[in-house]
Design a protein around this motif. Structure first.
Motif, mmCIF file in Angstrom:
data_model
loop_
_atom_site.group_PDB
_atom_site.id
_atom_site.type_symbol
_atom_site.label_atom_id
_atom_site.label_comp_id
_atom_site.label_asym_id
_atom_site.label_seq_id
_atom_site.Cartn_x
_atom_site.Cartn_y
_atom_site.Cartn_z
ATOM 1 N N LEU A 299 138.158 2.526 -6.691
ATOM 2 C CA LEU A 299 137.201 1.436 -6.513
ATOM 3 C C LEU A 299 137.277 0.453 -7.669
ATOM 4 C CD1 LEU A 299 134.049 3.405 -5.298
ATOM 5 C CD2 LEU A 299 135.645 2.080 -3.907
ATOM 6 N N ARG A 300 136.915 -0.778 -7.377
ATOM 7 C CA ARG A 300 136.911 -1.806 -8.418
ATOM 8 C C ARG A 300 135.529 -1.977 -9.047
ATOM 9 N NH1 ARG A 300 140.909 -6.546 -5.926
ATOM 10 N NH2 ARG A 300 142.726 -5.195 -5.692
ATOM 11 N N SER A 301 134.495 -1.690 -8.264
ATOM 12 C CA SER A 301 133.145 -1.828 -8.818
ATOM 13 C C SER A 301 132.153 -1.030 -7.983
ATOM 14 C CB SER A 301 132.710 -3.299 -8.855
ATOM 15 O OG SER A 301 132.509 -3.800 -7.546
ATOM 16 N N ALA B 33 136.917 -11.331 -12.130
ATOM 17 C CA ALA B 33 136.186 -12.550 -11.779
ATOM 18 C C ALA B 33 135.770 -12.525 -10.306
ATOM 19 C CB ALA B 33 137.042 -13.781 -12.062
ATOM 20 N N PHE B 34 136.638 -12.023 -9.443
ATOM 21 C CA PHE B 34 136.323 -11.981 -8.024
ATOM 22 C C PHE B 34 135.149 -11.047 -7.741
ATOM 23 C CE2 PHE B 34 136.873 -10.468 -3.647
ATOM 24 C CZ PHE B 34 136.870 -11.683 -2.979
ATOM 25 N N GLN B 35 135.107 -9.881 -8.399
ATOM 26 C CA GLN B 35 133.997 -8.953 -8.206
ATOM 27 C C GLN B 35 132.686 -9.556 -8.703
ATOM 28 O OE1 GLN B 35 134.213 -6.159 -6.430
ATOM 29 N NE2 GLN B 35 136.359 -6.709 -6.140
ATOM 30 N N LEU B 36 132.734 -10.226 -9.836
ATOM 31 C CA LEU B 36 131.531 -10.869 -10.362
ATOM 32 C C LEU B 36 131.078 -11.992 -9.438
ATOM 33 C CD1 LEU B 36 132.532 -11.038 -14.156
ATOM 34 C CD2 LEU B 36 130.947 -9.431 -13.083
ATOM 35 N N GLY B 37 132.039 -12.751 -8.911
ATOM 36 C CA GLY B 37 131.704 -13.825 -7.973
ATOM 37 C C GLY B 37 131.071 -13.288 -6.702
ATOM 38 N N LYS B 38 131.543 -12.140 -6.255
ATOM 39 C CA LYS B 38 130.980 -11.543 -5.043
ATOM 40 C C LYS B 38 129.535 -11.098 -5.284
ATOM 41 C CE LYS B 38 133.044 -7.868 -3.426
ATOM 42 N NZ LYS B 38 134.078 -7.018 -2.785
ATOM 43 N N GLU B 39 129.263 -10.524 -6.470
ATOM 44 C CA GLU B 39 127.892 -10.131 -6.789
ATOM 45 C C GLU B 39 126.973 -11.351 -6.842
ATOM 46 O OE1 GLU B 39 126.482 -7.110 -6.984
ATOM 47 O OE2 GLU B 39 128.430 -6.312 -6.382
ATOM 48 N N LEU B 40 127.485 -12.460 -7.382
ATOM 49 C CA LEU B 40 126.697 -13.692 -7.349
ATOM 50 C C LEU B 40 126.409 -14.094 -5.905
ATOM 51 C CD1 LEU B 40 128.406 -15.761 -10.194
ATOM 52 C CD2 LEU B 40 126.009 -15.023 -10.131
ATOM 53 N N GLY B 41 127.406 -13.931 -5.050
ATOM 54 C CA GLY B 41 127.225 -14.261 -3.646
ATOM 55 C C GLY B 41 126.112 -13.462 -2.998
ATOM 56 N N ILE C 13 128.883 -3.425 -16.976
ATOM 57 C CA ILE C 13 129.553 -2.390 -17.772
ATOM 58 C C ILE C 13 131.027 -2.387 -17.381
ATOM 59 C CG2 ILE C 13 129.595 0.052 -18.375
ATOM 60 C CD1 ILE C 13 126.656 0.200 -17.609
ATOM 61 N N ASP C 14 131.854 -2.943 -18.255
ATOM 62 C CA ASP C 14 133.262 -3.190 -17.918
ATOM 63 C C ASP C 14 134.082 -1.922 -17.724
ATOM 64 O OD1 ASP C 14 133.850 -6.079 -17.682
ATOM 65 O OD2 ASP C 14 132.932 -6.162 -19.658
ATOM 66 N N ASN C 15 133.726 -0.862 -18.348
ATOM 67 C CA ASN C 15 134.477 0.394 -18.168
ATOM 68 C C ASN C 15 133.599 1.445 -17.477
ATOM 69 O OD1 ASN C 15 132.683 0.828 -20.217
ATOM 70 N ND2 ASN C 15 134.136 1.836 -21.598
ATOM 71 N N LEU D 172 126.203 -3.071 -12.887
ATOM 72 C CA LEU D 172 127.460 -3.237 -12.162
ATOM 73 C C LEU D 172 128.543 -2.515 -12.945
ATOM 74 C CD1 LEU D 172 128.902 -4.545 -9.724
ATOM 75 C CD2 LEU D 172 129.509 -6.444 -11.239
ATOM 76 N N LEU D 173 129.000 -1.393 -12.390
ATOM 77 C CA LEU D 173 130.024 -0.588 -13.050
ATOM 78 C C LEU D 173 131.391 -1.087 -12.612
ATOM 79 C CD1 LEU D 173 128.449 2.951 -12.418
ATOM 80 C CD2 LEU D 173 127.937 1.306 -14.244
ATOM 81 N N LEU D 174 132.185 -1.554 -13.557
ATOM 82 C CA LEU D 174 133.504 -2.099 -13.259
ATOM 83 C C LEU D 174 134.596 -1.153 -13.723
ATOM 84 C CD1 LEU D 174 132.966 -5.804 -14.375
ATOM 85 C CD2 LEU D 174 133.104 -4.977 -12.025
ATOM 86 N N SER D 175 135.714 -1.180 -13.013
ATOM 87 C CA SER D 175 136.890 -0.436 -13.460
ATOM 88 C C SER D 175 137.532 -1.178 -14.625
ATOM 89 C CB SER D 175 137.886 -0.309 -12.303
ATOM 90 O OG SER D 175 139.134 0.164 -12.786
ATOM 91 N N SER D 176 137.950 -0.438 -15.620
ATOM 92 C CA SER D 176 138.606 -1.071 -16.775
ATOM 93 C C SER D 176 140.028 -1.499 -16.449
ATOM 94 C CB SER D 176 138.619 -0.105 -17.963
ATOM 95 O OG SER D 176 139.367 1.067 -17.641
ATOM 96 N N ARG D 177 140.537 -1.107 -15.286
ATOM 97 C CA ARG D 177 141.916 -1.440 -14.904
ATOM 98 C C ARG D 177 142.029 -2.775 -14.186
ATOM 99 N NH1 ARG D 177 144.423 3.292 -11.587
ATOM 100 N NH2 ARG D 177 142.498 3.055 -10.383
ATOM 101 N N LEU D 178 140.916 -3.475 -14.013
ATOM 102 C CA LEU D 178 140.949 -4.740 -13.291
ATOM 103 C C LEU D 178 141.672 -5.821 -14.081
ATOM 104 C CD1 LEU D 178 137.300 -4.993 -11.871
ATOM 105 C CD2 LEU D 178 139.339 -4.057 -10.769
ATOM 106 N N SER D 179 142.437 -6.637 -13.383
ATOM 107 C CA SER D 179 143.007 -7.826 -14.009
ATOM 108 C C SER D 179 141.899 -8.864 -14.157
ATOM 109 C CB SER D 179 144.133 -8.396 -13.144
ATOM 110 O OG SER D 179 143.621 -8.851 -11.905
ATOM 111 N N SER D 180 142.162 -9.938 -14.868
ATOM 112 C CA SER D 180 141.130 -10.968 -15.077
ATOM 113 C C SER D 180 140.695 -11.568 -13.754
ATOM 114 C CB SER D 180 141.665 -12.060 -16.008
ATOM 115 O OG SER D 180 142.803 -12.701 -15.440
#
Length: 496
Positions: free
Chosen positions: A207-209, A230-238, A194-196, A218-226
């Protein structure tokens, strides 16, 4: 065995030893009186074994103490600091195995001289209280030591990233689209992105996520840069690929509950960085850059931009690669946060490889040397901002020679606004010790265009005269000189 059982084993062993010695009994004497072997008594006193009820009763009778008192968790006054340490849960949370330390050896040291060790522990605990040292601070310090012990490079994590990319046919081209990572989380790990998702929560805007385990949202902040997204999504994959269960559900650790949680967060962060900045491609880019005949700041930034990386991510990957593949293992990383309105600077991230280098975080209320490129570049960034110029990132190299030492560092610094935090600027610096390895690997190390400056830790500790950047008088130096003169005078009077 549980932490409580461990605590009781240690306490019981200390009490048996203290009582045995108070009665002047040897191991053989106590063995004769109780029917417990000398070797087993030794194990008991070291906190390795806890005897059965019949043996406890025999020990109680031989030592002249009621069973209830012998088996209680109470220690006399001389051993109170030891009890405080054990009750603090530090022995359970210390990542001793990661550092190759056997917990039994620690207990043995305590048992060998409990009164002296107790006094030492009491001093440490008092210092920690005075400096407001919390368990979470201790965990982060332990993590830094763990990363430094391994030169911040973990081949097993690199392999797991490479295997994951091969298994899911992730292309070699970078930057890696965030939607590619989103699809992997949704299809492979049943996530709902959920991007926003944080926009409705005013208290969570920093917070960023946030990951919600029950719904796998996964609740994401809408203020994140690309790149941040991507880094938050990569961390969740990790977290998922590494099969991590003990984790924080927020993008940053608001409070560290255990060392395992801190370590797991670091592992997931490493996974994301290695996924977004592949080792082989990045290694080729850095190898080419180090062979430039002259320092080229634009070329340096172009590598970062190629991977759509933040300065922190870019430098983190450099600290992985430089020691392992270039032999540049004498380095430090510092991140400064500046409040331009107050001209205050704070180090909030720090790493030292091989040893603790001269530039480091200062917990005292002193003024960092303004001659460091980390601070001078922040000053220049703020000046550009005051002129109304929109600035994304600026970069500078400096050779920093620390006064009073033979150490010189080749420093690369990137400064930028602290997006999305208002009224803050950030600089990240990676400094390599100038030695034979560096001179062999970095061709432009002595480029005349790179400024060479004498620097120090803080203004208060610096005797440098005619320093235009000085932010505070050298009060520490002056006190030392005053004390030297007092001692010199006393030596004259006393004939020393």
């Amino acid at each position: 065995m549980s932490g409580k059982a461990q605590y009781h084993r240690i306490i019981f062993g200390l009490k048996v030893k203290q009582l045995r010695q108070a009665k002047g009994l040897s191991f053989a004497d106590l063995a004769d009186k109780t029917g417990v072997s000398v070797s087993y008594l030794n194990e008991i006193e070291k906190g390795k074994k806890y005897p059965k009820d019949n043996k406890v009763a025999a020990l109680s009778q031989a030592l002249g103490i009621p069973v209830e008192e012998l088996t209680s968790g109470e220690l006399d006054k001389s051993l109170e600091p030891v009890a405080e340490l054990l009750q603090s849960n530090f022995l359970n949370e210390l990542p001793l195995d990661l550092f190759g330390i056997d917990l039994a050896k620690v207990v043995e040291i305590i048992a060998s001289a409990p009164a002296r060790v107790g006094a030492f522990i009491s001093t440490l605990l008092e210092i920690s209280r005075n400096y407001a040292l919390k368990e979470e601070n201790f965990y982060f310090s332990a993590l830094r030591s763990y990363l430094e012990l391994h030169n911040n490079y973990f081949p097993e994590l690199e392999k797991q990233v490479a295997d994951f990319c091969q298994q899911h046919q992730i292309p070699d081209t970078r930057p890696l689209p965030g939607d590619t990572l989103k699809k992997l989380l949704e299809t492979q790990f049943d996530y709902q992105i959920i991007d926003n998702g944080l926009d409705a929560y005013r208290e969570l805007q920093h917070l960023r996520s946030v990951f919600v385990p029950k719904t796998r949202q996964l609740l994401l902040s809408s203020r994140l840069s690309s790149m941040q997204r991507a880094f938050q999504l990569g961390k969740e994959l990790g977290f998922n690929v590494l099969n991590i269960r003990e984790r924080a559900n927020t993008s940053s650790l608001l409070r560290a509950n255990t060392f395992e949680e801190v370590l797991n967060h670091s592992r997931a962060t490493y996974f994301s960085g290695a996924l977004l900045i592949p080792r082989e491609a990045f290694l080729a880019d850095i190898t080419q850059f180090f062979q430039y005949p002259k320092w080229d700041g634009d070329a340096f930034l172009s590598i970062m931009k190629k991977y759509d990386a933040s300065p922190e991510m870019f430098y983190h990957r450099l600290t992985n690669i430089a020691p392992a593949f270039f032999g540049l293992d004498q380095l430090f990383f510092l991140r400064f946060v500046q409040n331009p309105t107050t001209d205050q600077y704070e180090v909030d991230r720090e790493l030292h490889l091989s040893r603790r280098h001269h530039p480091h975080g200062n917990a005292l209320l002193e003024h960092y040397c303004r001659r460091w490129v980390a601070l001078s570049l922040l000053h220049d960034l703020n000046a550009l901002q005051q002129e109304g110029k929109a600035v994304d990132t600026i970069v500078r190299a400096q050779r920093s020679r620390f006064i009073g030492t033979d150490d010189e560092y080749l420093c690369f610094t990137i400064a930028r606004p602290a997006y999305p935090a208002p009224n803050r600027n950030v600089s990240v610096t990676l400094g390599f010790l100038v030695n034979e390895a560096l001179q062999d690997k970095i061709r432009f190390w002595n480029d005349p265009a790179i400024q060479l400056r004498d620097v120090n830790q803080t203004c208060e500790r610096c005797a440098l005269t005619n320093c235009a950047e000085r932010a505070a008088p050298p009060v520490i130096v002056e006190k030392r000189e005053q004390m030297r003169q007092v001692q010199h005078c006393l030596n004259g009077i006393l004939g020393n």
